[in-house]
Design an enzyme around this catalytic site. Structure first.
Site, PDB file in Angstrom:
ATOM      1  N   ASP A  21       1.338  -0.915  -0.067  1.00 55.45           N
ATOM      2  CA  ASP A  21       0.141   0.122  -0.443  1.00 55.45           C
ATOM      3  C   ASP A  21       0.495   1.368   0.094  1.00 55.45           C
ATOM      4  O   ASP A  21       1.841   1.261   1.139  1.00 55.45           O
ATOM      5  CB  ASP A  21      -0.877   0.057   0.942  1.00 55.45           C
ATOM      6  CG  ASP A  21      -2.058   0.694   1.499  1.00 55.45           C
ATOM      7  OD1 ASP A  21      -1.561   2.026   0.879  1.00 55.45           O
ATOM      8  OD2 ASP A  21      -2.622   0.846   2.199  1.00 55.45           O
ATOM      9  N   ILE A  22       1.010   2.346  -0.948  1.00 56.31           N
ATOM     10  CA  ILE A  22       1.641   2.974  -1.604  1.00 56.31           C
ATOM     11  C   ILE A  22       1.625   4.027   0.252  1.00 56.31           C
ATOM     12  O   ILE A  22       3.050   4.829   0.468  1.00 56.31           O
ATOM     13  CB  ILE A  22       1.615   4.267  -2.407  1.00 56.31           C
ATOM     14  CG1 ILE A  22       3.043   4.704  -2.976  1.00 56.31           C
ATOM     15  CG2 ILE A  22      -0.174   4.877  -2.398  1.00 56.31           C
ATOM     16  CD1 ILE A  22       2.946   5.014  -4.619  1.00 56.31           C
ATOM     17  N   ASP A  45      -5.342   7.007  -5.332  1.00 50.59           N
ATOM     18  CA  ASP A  45      -6.519   8.358  -4.451  1.00 50.59           C
ATOM     19  C   ASP A  45      -7.072   8.385  -3.872  1.00 50.59           C
ATOM     20  O   ASP A  45      -6.796   9.430  -2.990  1.00 50.59           O
ATOM     21  CB  ASP A  45      -7.608   9.329  -6.092  1.00 50.59           C
ATOM     22  CG  ASP A  45      -7.122  10.581  -6.454  1.00 50.59           C
ATOM     23  OD1 ASP A  45      -6.654  11.325  -5.524  1.00 50.59           O
ATOM     24  OD2 ASP A  45      -8.136  10.717  -7.005  1.00 50.59           O
ATOM     25  N   GLY A 134      -5.875   0.969 -13.251  1.00 51.10           N
ATOM     26  CA  GLY A 134      -7.021   0.635 -12.473  1.00 51.10           C
ATOM     27  C   GLY A 134      -8.112   0.984 -13.329  1.00 51.10           C
ATOM     28  O   GLY A 134      -8.375   0.408 -13.820  1.00 51.10           O
TER      29      GLY A 134
END
Ligand code: AR6
Length: 190
Positions: A21-22, A45, A134
């Protein structure tokens, strides 16, 4: 998701890949896969705004008053709120429409703009997601080639003070695509 990591040296610079997970990976700057309205959304986002808190959207409101929209291929910078970073670079990727509408050039431009903004801000490390892969539907293998080529070219040419770029990839499939591209591209340029 399996934990996976790869690192490549490009002279004194580093290109890294990892799953995860960034929003949890510390770096000076973190790339976001945004939309032209800079309005927030799902995917990366959504995760960035949730983890970073409302100050990021407040900064985007100010930017939106000035530029209205951020065209695909461009990026804008804000602070990173409570993320483990100083800046978020909101890059707008192309919506994939078959590949004959300039999507590759637009996607490459996103990564170049992130590198330019990181440089301008004085960021030494940058994390990036797989932009457009995505909701925007870009095929993962092609997107990986474009992302890795664009970033590795800048790093290898030492055109930047950014020392380390890490792609943080959601899932094994994305990691495999980026690993394949990186092995190929790093071999060609070193
Ligand atoms: N960390 C790392 N990668 C992630 C994470 C995460 N937390 N969450 C998703 N991904 P997307 P796009 C991966 O849809 O295609 C938004 O609504 C995901 O698996 O986030 O550029 C925006 O507001 C995929 O591989 O971005 C725009 O409207 C990659 O990140 C639109 O989606 C990008 O998926 C942008 O679409």
């Amino acid at each position: 998701m399996l934990k996976a990591k790869l690192e490549f040296a490009l002279g004194p610079r580093e290109l890294a890949l990892q799953t995860g997970d960034i929003t949890k990976v510390a770096a000076d700057a973190i790339g976001n896969a945004a939309n032209s309205q800079l309005a927030g959304g799902g995917g990366v986002d959504g995760a960035i705004h949730r983890a970073g808190g409302p100050s990021i959207m407040r900064e985007l409101d100010v930017i939106r008053d000035r530029i209205e929209t951020c065209r695909a291929g461009n990026a804008v910078a804000t602070g990173a709120g409570s993320l483990p970073a100083k800046w978020v670079l909101h890059a707008v990727g192309p919506v994939y429409r078959g590949g004959r509408h300039g999507e590759a050039a637009i996607l490459a431009s996103c990564y170049r703009q992130c590198m330019i903004l990181a440089e301008e801000l004085g960021a030494k490390s940058l994390t990036l997601p797989a932009i457009s892969t995505g909701v925007y539907g870009y095929p993962m293998d092609e997107a990986a080639d474009i992302a890795v080529t664009t970033v590795a070219d800048v790093l290898a040419a030492a055109e930047t003070e950014v020392r380390r770029v890490s792609f943080v990839l959601w899932g094994d499939r994305a990691f495999q695509a980026f690993a394949r591209s990186s092995l190929e591209i790093v071999r060609q340029i070193t």
